[in-house]
Design a protein around this motif. Sequence first.
Motif, short mmCIF file in Angstrom:
data_model
loop_
_atom_site.label_atom_id
_atom_site.label_comp_id
_atom_site.label_asym_id
_atom_site.label_seq_id
_atom_site.Cartn_x
_atom_site.Cartn_y
_atom_site.Cartn_z
N GLY A 1 0.79 -1.22 0.00
CA GLY A 1 0.00 0.00 0.00
C GLY A 1 0.82 1.27 0.00
O GLY A 1 0.26 2.35 0.05
N ASP A 2 2.11 1.13 -0.05
CA ASP A 2 2.96 2.32 0.00
C ASP A 2 2.98 2.97 -1.38
O ASP A 2 3.66 2.54 -2.29
N MET A 3 2.19 4.00 -1.51
CA MET A 3 2.06 4.70 -2.78
C MET A 3 3.41 5.25 -3.24
O MET A 3 3.81 5.11 -4.38
N ARG A 4 4.11 5.85 -2.29
CA ARG A 4 5.35 6.52 -2.64
C ARG A 4 6.37 5.53 -3.16
O ARG A 4 6.98 5.71 -4.21
N ALA A 5 6.52 4.42 -2.41
CA ALA A 5 7.52 3.43 -2.80
C ALA A 5 7.19 2.83 -4.14
O ALA A 5 8.06 2.64 -4.99
N SER A 6 5.90 2.54 -4.37
CA SER A 6 5.58 1.87 -5.62
C SER A 6 5.74 2.83 -6.80
O SER A 6 6.19 2.42 -7.86
#
Lengths: 104, 909
Positions: free
Chosen positions: B511-516
């Motif tokens: 769910g990590d938007m930034r990482a993905s």
Amino acid sequence: MSQIEIRYEKARLKEFCLLEAQGSLETDSPGGLRGQPQFAEIERQANGQVMMKIGVHRVQGTLVKLKKPLAVLKKHSTEDGTSYSIDAIVKEKFLFKLRPDVVL
Amino acid sequence: MPSDETDKLLFETLGSSLLASTSAKQEANTASNDEKMDTDDIFADEPAHGLTLLPTAEYSDDSMSEDEGIFSSLNSLLPSTRDEEKEQQLGRFRDMRVVSDVETGEARLERSEGDGQLSLADKEDAVNQGRMIANLTKLRSIRERKRDVNMLSLSKIAEVDAAERFNVYQQAIQRQAQLDAAAELNKRHKADHTPSDNTTKDIAIPDQTAGSSSKAADTAETKVMYELPPARGEFITARNSNGKARYFGILNAAQMEARMNRMASTDGERAGTTTINSIVSKIESTLDANMEVTVQSNSSQGSGDNELWVDKYRARAFVDLVSDERTNRAVLQWLKAWDWCVFGRPGSGDTRDQWHRPQQRVLLLSGPPGLGKTTLAHVAARHAGYDVVEINASDDRTAAKVRERVTGVTQAHAVRGRPQMLVVDEIDGAANSDFVALLAKGARAQRRPIICICNNAYAAVLRPLRQSALCLTVAAPPAARLAQRLADVCTHERVAADQWALLELARSSEGDMRASLNALQLASRRCHRIDTDALRDGSAKDVQRPLFSVWAMLFTRPDTTSRAFAQSALGKRGPGAARGYAAQLLQCVRAAGETDRLMQGCFENYLRMDFRDLTHTRVTKLCTDWLEFDDSIDAACRRNPALLDTIGDYRHYALLAIHRTCSTPLGLSRAEFAYPHSEFDAFQARTAAQAVLLSLARAPRCLRSLTTASHVAQHLLHPLLLILSPQLITSNRHLLRGAEEDRLLRLVHIMDAWRLSLVQERDMTGQLIFRLEPPIDRLYAFGSRRPQQPILPMRYPVRQLIAQEIEHVRRARYAIDIEDANSRESAARKHIDRLRTDQLPQVHASASSATKKARDFFGRVITKPANNKASSESENTSSSQPANNRVWFHFFEGFSNAVRKPTQMSEIL
């Protein structure tokens, strides 16, 4: 704005030494410590340290220079107002913060 | 391998930006020459170069299938042919094998046994089609090579001196490019011209001997890269084995495609066979139709592409937010509740409040990093009509500065523009809790909302805030939703992406938007189509898992053959998979951080696990090898913490060893894992024992300053307990006679001196017992077992007798003490009274000070120092009672009860 007048005479200035200890001096004499002419000995040692002997105890300490010297003031109240005179100054203190040894 | 994979491969290679131009190539060096050269190389049989080995291990197991994939893809692409023809051509292909060379990156066709029967026309056809295949394979090898160039070792390519050779093949693709470049370079590097000496050579026929054809290939080698830095365009520098620098030009996408088109058409004409031409055009049309691709190369980047996608695609409007809808609304609702206070509109705030503010005046948003908490705060604030003032971790966070800003923002009315509100990011990083307390407490005059953002709402510093703030936890958005957003981004960026891969990315990033998004952007820079392969490296998130899940991972062995595992771990099936899992596990263990606790948990539980080890040899080996190893490292680290950085990491491998020995296949284990508590138990027992020892050490006055707890434990406890256990049989005091009475009295005195007593209690069965207090007999017992020999007579009546005797002794002594104290006190009081009545009036004869007595800080009357006469008198009195005239030093251990009190000048004046 009140002014405080502080007088001192250099010639009469005494120098006191503060005694700071981790603990308290206690006595069972009815007059308290003031009743004692002499209750402890403080002696300087060769290594710059100080040793205080009280009763059966012996405490190691140091002579520390105060960061800010203190003055001992005496208050004179007259009709004109209040003035102070410096009785003595304190520049150093004996600091005893170690656990006392027992002199057997 | 599926055909689209090959397509992708091909296309990536075509789009790859690494092209080389020759410095030596003349314009005369035309297609026929290249063709010859190619065919030479295609059919060259060079055993010295280790044929049939493919560059990396990951291809080694499926190289055959990949070749087949190429065939099948060609098969499907063959235009305007009937099925028989297709069959025929395919049959021809099947006679050959595509071979690629590790060292050089060359690809060539090798004839299998049956090739002798082919007719010359067949051969020619085979040559053409084989070249096509060779090109395909080549393209892949070039791509491999390019990755090398880009990622790892520029020098390595040149070291094997093969870079030059693989560029020979690139000529076939970039003839036009070379023509341009050569014309320009000819002017500059005339000295470098090498006349190609093989223009007149015949087409090498596959039946030729290996030696001659390889020689032809060698002579055909021409320098295909710049020897001086090219004037135009970007380039990559490499060195060959002689240490000479070579420069590989980089072409951008547009140039590339143009060249590809030209190349394809000219190639087709020259070959004179419609087959090749149509294959190429078919490939191109397929590519165009199926993929929407933007080829990105380093030089053609616009300035907008330098922006991080995370910033570029940050949600701007409330409806754009990906985070959990309910949380979003709760935040907005809370902000709207301020409307009455801030905007004067009717809001849903607390009507009891003077300003109709909501009850909780601070909002605490918590959640793992990258879920968009900050974005949510900003977007919601803007949506509700505020300007955001942010206090970040990097800002000055001293209480005074922060107070200034907080009051500035939250209490001031904006003169113009929108009202401001405060967003405090990463508040759990606040080192001082003053700041947090300020936010929590100073809300009385607060007229503007404050949103605090943290990762861990239960951090110790946040405790005051948590009680007074509205706490909301931002949950991870569903993977599908995240994947949808990623797909949108890809569409917008014109990057071809595989839906499945995006879903996988969303899932693995938890769910990590930034990482993905970052992983996506990184992958799109590297390759031109996003799929699982492209995302494999670098997308695994460094997540700190809860300890229990790490333990669960340690003690379960995944089914490495299952498809689910292959997808979940983004790994490969087969033998490499177990190693992949181990690597993942190692990363987990590292990220978990608490190696001590992990190891402790493993150590307490590993023997309870259901692993299969009938002879116990593996477990024994584990203990003797790994656990001992771990112990020694731990001990060394404890002795010298500096070692922790250097050898501390080796402890992770001990954990992996436990995994190897004690893990059970997933779902088969029924053993319950218990949280490790033995260390804590031991610590508690130790503390209790220490307290008992200390109380014993303090007990007798005479020993107080000389004994420590360890002295007591080592030297005193055992003999004391022996002394405390005399033989007493009679329980009736009156019947005690002689030696037994002596023993009793002695025991009672000793116990009194050591402050030991017997306390009546009920034990667990409800029986009355006398327990020794402090319980020093427990120290003598091991664990919960009873001491080996009874301490004190164990019988209840005897203990009762002892307890009574001790009580008697104590009472008697207490009475004496009180009497003593009374007499002493009365003497002191008498003395003070006398001083007051006699001397004090004399000292302060003046009228002013006679009525007003000096009092000290606590309000007690200060007895003024007596004058000389008085002191001499007191001296006399004190000398008359020399027994009481002692001074001693009372040492305060560990604390000072000095009182510091600010004094004002008015008190002095």
